[in-house]
Design a protein around this motif. Structure first.
Motif, PDB file in Angstrom:
ATOM      1  N   ARG A  85       0.844  -1.195   0.000  1.00 41.01           N
ATOM      2  CA  ARG A  85       0.000   0.000   0.000  1.00 41.01           C
ATOM      3  C   ARG A  85       0.879   1.245   0.000  1.00 41.01           C
ATOM      4  O   ARG A  85       1.813   1.353   0.784  1.00 41.01           O
ATOM      5  CB  ARG A  85      -0.919   0.010   1.217  1.00 41.01           C
ATOM      6  CG  ARG A  85      -1.928  -1.121   1.243  1.00 41.01           C
ATOM      7  CD  ARG A  85      -2.781  -1.072   2.509  1.00 41.01           C
ATOM      8  NE  ARG A  85      -3.801  -2.119   2.519  1.00 41.01           N
ATOM      9  CZ  ARG A  85      -3.596  -3.352   2.962  1.00 41.01           C
ATOM     10  NH1 ARG A  85      -2.391  -3.691   3.429  1.00 41.01           N
ATOM     11  NH2 ARG A  85      -4.558  -4.238   2.931  1.00 41.01           N
ATOM     12  N   THR A  86       0.562   2.177  -0.893  1.00 43.42           N
ATOM     13  CA  THR A  86       1.242   3.469  -0.931  1.00 43.42           C
ATOM     14  C   THR A  86       0.192   4.558  -0.731  1.00 43.42           C
ATOM     15  O   THR A  86      -0.999   4.277  -0.601  1.00 43.42           O
ATOM     16  CB  THR A  86       1.966   3.667  -2.271  1.00 43.42           C
ATOM     17  OG1 THR A  86       0.992   3.778  -3.321  1.00 43.42           O
ATOM     18  CG2 THR A  86       2.884   2.487  -2.576  1.00 43.42           C
ATOM     19  N   SER A  87       0.647   5.797  -0.728  1.00 39.41           N
ATOM     20  CA  SER A  87      -0.293   6.903  -0.539  1.00 39.41           C
ATOM     21  C   SER A  87      -1.260   7.047  -1.702  1.00 39.41           C
ATOM     22  O   SER A  87      -2.358   7.590  -1.555  1.00 39.41           O
ATOM     23  CB  SER A  87       0.477   8.211  -0.338  1.00 39.41           C
ATOM     24  OG  SER A  87       1.328   8.455  -1.462  1.00 39.41           O
ATOM     25  N   SER A  88      -0.875   6.545  -2.876  1.00 38.41           N
ATOM     26  CA  SER A  88      -1.700   6.750  -4.067  1.00 38.41           C
ATOM     27  C   SER A  88      -2.404   5.488  -4.564  1.00 38.41           C
ATOM     28  O   SER A  88      -3.420   5.565  -5.243  1.00 38.41           O
ATOM     29  CB  SER A  88      -0.842   7.314  -5.207  1.00 38.41           C
ATOM     30  OG  SER A  88       0.235   6.429  -5.497  1.00 38.41           O
ATOM     31  N   ARG A  89      -1.879   4.290  -4.212  1.00 39.08           N
ATOM     32  CA  ARG A  89      -2.505   3.079  -4.742  1.00 39.08           C
ATOM     33  C   ARG A  89      -2.147   1.863  -3.900  1.00 39.08           C
ATOM     34  O   ARG A  89      -1.336   1.941  -2.975  1.00 39.08           O
ATOM     35  CB  ARG A  89      -2.083   2.846  -6.198  1.00 39.08           C
ATOM     36  CG  ARG A  89      -0.628   2.474  -6.391  1.00 39.08           C
ATOM     37  CD  ARG A  89      -0.249   2.464  -7.858  1.00 39.08           C
ATOM     38  NE  ARG A  89       1.126   2.035  -8.066  1.00 39.08           N
ATOM     39  CZ  ARG A  89       1.467   0.874  -8.612  1.00 39.08           C
ATOM     40  NH1 ARG A  89       0.530   0.026  -8.993  1.00 39.08           N
ATOM     41  NH2 ARG A  89       2.738   0.565  -8.794  1.00 39.08           N
ATOM     42  N   GLN A  90      -2.779   0.759  -4.259  1.00 39.13           N
ATOM     43  CA  GLN A  90      -2.520  -0.532  -3.620  1.00 39.13           C
ATOM     44  C   GLN A  90      -2.335  -1.569  -4.712  1.00 39.13           C
ATOM     45  O   GLN A  90      -3.071  -1.585  -5.695  1.00 39.13           O
ATOM     46  CB  GLN A  90      -3.707  -0.907  -2.732  1.00 39.13           C
ATOM     47  CG  GLN A  90      -3.611  -2.301  -2.126  1.00 39.13           C
ATOM     48  CD  GLN A  90      -4.782  -2.597  -1.201  1.00 39.13           C
ATOM     49  OE1 GLN A  90      -4.887  -2.018  -0.133  1.00 39.13           O
ATOM     50  NE2 GLN A  90      -5.664  -3.496  -1.616  1.00 39.13           N
ATOM     51  N   TYR A  91      -1.327  -2.423  -4.551  1.00 34.25           N
ATOM     52  CA  TYR A  91      -1.121  -3.476  -5.529  1.00 34.25           C
ATOM     53  C   TYR A  91      -0.677  -4.747  -4.830  1.00 34.25           C
ATOM     54  O   TYR A  91      -0.363  -4.746  -3.635  1.00 34.25           O
ATOM     55  CB  TYR A  91      -0.119  -3.055  -6.612  1.00 34.25           C
ATOM     56  CG  TYR A  91       1.213  -2.572  -6.106  1.00 34.25           C
ATOM     57  CD1 TYR A  91       2.310  -3.437  -6.027  1.00 34.25           C
ATOM     58  CD2 TYR A  91       1.411  -1.235  -5.730  1.00 34.25           C
ATOM     59  CE1 TYR A  91       3.541  -3.002  -5.579  1.00 34.25           C
ATOM     60  CE2 TYR A  91       2.651  -0.789  -5.281  1.00 34.25           C
ATOM     61  CZ  TYR A  91       3.708  -1.679  -5.203  1.00 34.25           C
ATOM     62  OH  TYR A  91       4.931  -1.247  -4.764  1.00 34.25           O
TER      63      TYR A  91
END
Length: 261
Positions: free
Chosen positions: A91-97
């Motif tokens: 998880r990052t501040s802009s997306r999840q992968y």
């Protein structure tokens, strides 16, 4: 009088003190039981197969209540030679992968990133099907890479005797390079801490692909782990030397006693 003393002695229940290994296993069990489920699973994954077997046998012999959760956690940990794999969510501040990953013979294999968890589960299913066939390390890594379509590799160094954890190499894209470093890691593990430390320091000087730069350890953390390993290695060497000295002294006393007789 002697008979009375003997009868009294027979009535005294002798204590059966725990062996040092049992004391260590009891402490390990208590620590694991106090952890959350996820932390406990990761901790058990870091134990060697031999230590997990010792802990399981110890718990069976003790028959202590309240260890069912710990037993279930241990049963869920796969063998270290080829793990069944799992899904890694980032998880990052802009997306999840998501990525599928597994351990194969001291190498962590990761798939490419996908946005949907279902896609990662599909990659993991393909991986498990490919792992049904046996083969040497290179064949298994090739099968995993083909199952993932796009894969990256991380070589692990078993430093648990000194640090309580494994150390990881930078991320590699080349299978040939991964196999070369895994052979060097195997030789270092057999030689001991100083060789493990030297190889790990070599890894710190390797270039890391730009997308993996954020996972590189800081220089301070690398130095801290190296110092911890050095201290543990000195302690192990001191214990070995002390044990050998005591053994030699016992043998010398036995020899001197035999000569006097």
């Amino acid at each position: 009088m002697k008979a009375a003393k003997g009868a009294a002695g027979r009535g005294v229940k002798r204590l059966n003190p725990m062996r040092p290994l049992e004391v260590a296993l009891a402490r390990l069990r208590s620590s694991l039981e106090a952890m959350s489920a996820d932390t406990r699973r990761r901790a058990i994954e870091g134990l060697s197969k031999e230590l997990r077997n010792e802990l399981a046998s110890f718990m069976e012999a003790q028959g202590r209540r309240g260890t069912q959760t710990l037993r279930r956690s241990m049963m869920q940990v796969p063998a270290r030679s080829v793990s069944e794999g799992n899904i890694w969510t980032i998880r990052t501040s802009s997306r999840q992968y998501h990525r599928a990953r597994c351990h194969i013979g001291g190498v962590l294999v990761r798939s490419g990133s996908v946005q949907r968890r279902e896609e990662a589960l599909s990659l993991l299913s393909r991986l498990r099907q490919s792992m049904s066939a046996s083969g040497d390390l290179e064949q298994r890594l090739v099968a995993a890479a083909e199952a993932f379509g796009s894969a990256s590799f991380v070589v692990t160094l078993d430093a648990r005797r000194w640090l309580g954890r494994a150390l990881e190499s930078p991320t590699f894209r080349s299978l040939h390079e991964t196999l070369r470093w895994r052979r060097e890691a195997e030789a270092a593990e057999a030689a001991g801490w100083q060789s493990i430390r030297a190889l790990w320091m070599d890894w710190q000087r390797l270039a890391q692909p730009s997308q993996f730069q954020h996972r590189r350890r800081s220089a301070e953390e690398v130095q801290r782990l190296a110092q911890l390993g050095d201290a543990a290695d000195r302690s192990r060497r001191l214990r070995k030397a002390t044990t050998a000295s005591l053994r030699d002294a016992r043998l010398q006393r036995s020899y001197d006693y035999a000569k006097r007789r």
